[in-house]
Design an enzyme around this catalytic site. Structure first.
Site, PDB file in Angstrom:
ATOM      1  N   ASP A   8       0.772  -1.245  -0.132  1.00 37.47           N
ATOM      2  CA  ASP A   8       0.066   0.443  -0.371  1.00 37.47           C
ATOM      3  C   ASP A   8       0.556   1.057   0.404  1.00 37.47           C
ATOM      4  O   ASP A   8       1.939   1.125  -0.060  1.00 37.47           O
ATOM      5  CB  ASP A   8      -1.134  -0.043   1.505  1.00 37.47           C
ATOM      6  CG  ASP A   8      -2.115   0.820   1.170  1.00 37.47           C
ATOM      7  OD1 ASP A   8      -2.068   1.524   0.083  1.00 37.47           O
ATOM      8  OD2 ASP A   8      -2.809   0.984   1.773  1.00 37.47           O
ATOM      9  N   GLY A   9       0.415   2.652  -0.394  1.00 39.75           N
ATOM     10  CA  GLY A   9       1.030   3.742  -0.470  1.00 39.75           C
ATOM     11  C   GLY A   9      -0.227   4.295   0.217  1.00 39.75           C
ATOM     12  O   GLY A   9      -1.323   4.056   0.131  1.00 39.75           O
ATOM     13  N   GLU A  43       2.409   3.325  -3.857  1.00 37.66           N
ATOM     14  CA  GLU A  43       2.012   1.623  -3.212  1.00 37.66           C
ATOM     15  C   GLU A  43       2.705   0.852  -5.053  1.00 37.66           C
ATOM     16  O   GLU A  43       3.210  -0.337  -4.557  1.00 37.66           O
ATOM     17  CB  GLU A  43       0.055   1.562  -3.872  1.00 37.66           C
ATOM     18  CG  GLU A  43      -0.214   0.283  -4.224  1.00 37.66           C
ATOM     19  CD  GLU A  43      -1.604   0.390  -4.006  1.00 37.66           C
ATOM     20  OE1 GLU A  43      -2.338  -0.773  -3.929  1.00 37.66           O
ATOM     21  OE2 GLU A  43      -2.375   1.141  -3.306  1.00 37.66           O
ATOM     22  N   ASP A  66      -5.357  -2.476  -2.593  1.00 44.10           N
ATOM     23  CA  ASP A  66      -6.259  -1.615  -3.510  1.00 44.10           C
ATOM     24  C   ASP A  66      -6.939  -0.313  -4.237  1.00 44.10           C
ATOM     25  O   ASP A  66      -7.143  -0.042  -3.805  1.00 44.10           O
ATOM     26  CB  ASP A  66      -6.869  -1.165  -1.607  1.00 44.10           C
ATOM     27  CG  ASP A  66      -6.004  -0.098  -1.603  1.00 44.10           C
ATOM     28  OD1 ASP A  66      -4.934   0.196  -2.111  1.00 44.10           O
ATOM     29  OD2 ASP A  66      -5.228   0.434  -0.422  1.00 44.10           O
ATOM     30  N   HIS A 120      -9.473   0.536   3.465  1.00 44.17           N
ATOM     31  CA  HIS A 120     -10.485   0.977   4.639  1.00 44.17           C
ATOM     32  C   HIS A 120     -11.593   0.217   4.923  1.00 44.17           C
ATOM     33  O   HIS A 120     -12.847   0.796   5.081  1.00 44.17           O
ATOM     34  CB  HIS A 120     -10.505   2.313   4.324  1.00 44.17           C
ATOM     35  CG  HIS A 120      -9.691   3.227   4.517  1.00 44.17           C
ATOM     36  ND1 HIS A 120      -8.375   3.216   5.440  1.00 44.17           N
ATOM     37  CD2 HIS A 120      -9.365   3.568   3.128  1.00 44.17           C
ATOM     38  CE1 HIS A 120      -7.475   4.555   4.395  1.00 44.17           C
ATOM     39  NE2 HIS A 120      -7.594   4.477   3.471  1.00 44.17           N
ATOM     40  N   ASP A 130      -1.754  -0.303   5.146  1.00 41.21           N
ATOM     41  CA  ASP A 130      -1.883   1.279   5.123  1.00 41.21           C
ATOM     42  C   ASP A 130      -1.692   1.722   6.154  1.00 41.21           C
ATOM     43  O   ASP A 130      -0.900   3.474   6.539  1.00 41.21           O
ATOM     44  CB  ASP A 130      -3.600   1.377   4.894  1.00 41.21           C
ATOM     45  CG  ASP A 130      -4.177   2.659   5.191  1.00 41.21           C
ATOM     46  OD1 ASP A 130      -3.977   3.181   4.028  1.00 41.21           O
ATOM     47  OD2 ASP A 130      -4.703   2.847   6.371  1.00 41.21           O
TER      48      ASP A 130
END
Length: 245
Positions: A8-9, A43, A66, A120, A130
């Site tokens: 994730d970024g 990401e 995501d 989320h 995240d």
């Protein structure tokens, strides 16, 4: 055995102070960032760092993201971009080429699959990645050193590997269940294709040589979803398509 990891970024302001993270379990994760970057760059960097950290393993690697932009860039669009000399359909340069070229090299010859997960939404690995990516971005915002994590520390001997495999196997099961509900490389527009509205035009540029094919292939519901994405960026769908011609 399948090793499942989330990548994730995070970018505060997007662009802004930037963070990335990949996460397998509490003993196997890493994070970093830069003073300035975008969510997509974070990401992509997380995917590249994960691939480099796990280089040499024989196990299959399942990467949960995501961002549809990241997944589609690697699994769908990159072959066409390479054939065109890293140019999009409109002749413009592909964004984030350096990261994509690094991923292309790091993934070569490996058993790697991507799985989209909704951000989320309570996916344990995604939430952990995240949290660490966001913490790294905040550290750069404060001009502090981020927590970089232990890296990839999984044991290679049979006994230790068996003990370490339990949480990973559970994560893999979750990944397989998610993949059954949402294929690893989804092509339907029924789910959101862009993590950010600003990804819209790049996604359209990359999807087909003739952008009119996008419109013709859409169902009424998909057309409405795509139109809403375009208008969220301040243009009509027709205007977005015309820019690609």
């Amino acid at each position: 055995m399948t090793i499942t990891a989330a990548a994730d970024g995070s970018a505060l302001g997007n662009p802004g102070p930037n963070g990335w993270a990949w996460y397998i379990d509490d003993a196997n994760w890493a994070a970093g960032g830069s003073p300035h970057g975008t969510n997509n760059q974070g990401e992509l960097r997380a995917v590249l760092e994960l691939l480099q950290a796990t280089a040499g393993i024989s196990e299959k690697l399942m990467i949960e993201c995501d961002s549809r932009y990241v997944i589609d860039s690697v699994t769908k669009w990159m072959p066409g971009w390479k054939r065109k000399g890293w140019r999009k359909s409109d002749g413009g340069p592909v964004l984030n080429r350096d990261l994509l070229e690094g991923i292309d090299e790091a993934i070569r010859g490996r058993d790697v699959e991507f799985s989209w997960v909704k951000g989320h939404a309570g996916h344990p690995l995604n939430e952990a990645a995240d949290e660490r990516a966001n913490a790294a971005a905040k550290a750069y915002q404060a001009q502090q050193e981020p927590r970089r994590g232990p890296g990839f520390t999984m044991a290679t001997d049979a006994g230790a590997a068996a003990a370490a495999s339990a949480p990973i196997a559970a994560a893999a099961t979750r990944g397989e269940q998610d993949a059954a509900a949402s294929p690893a490389v989804a092509t339907s527009l029924a789910e959101p294709l862009w993590a950010e509205p600003s990804d819209l035009l790049d996604s359209l540029y990359a999807s087909v040589d003739d952008p009119i094919e996008v419109r013709l292939a859409l169902s009424s519901d998909e057309h409405a979803r795509l139109r809403d994405r375009a208008e969220a960026q301040g243009v009509t769908l027709e205007e977005a398509l015309r820019r690609l011609i």
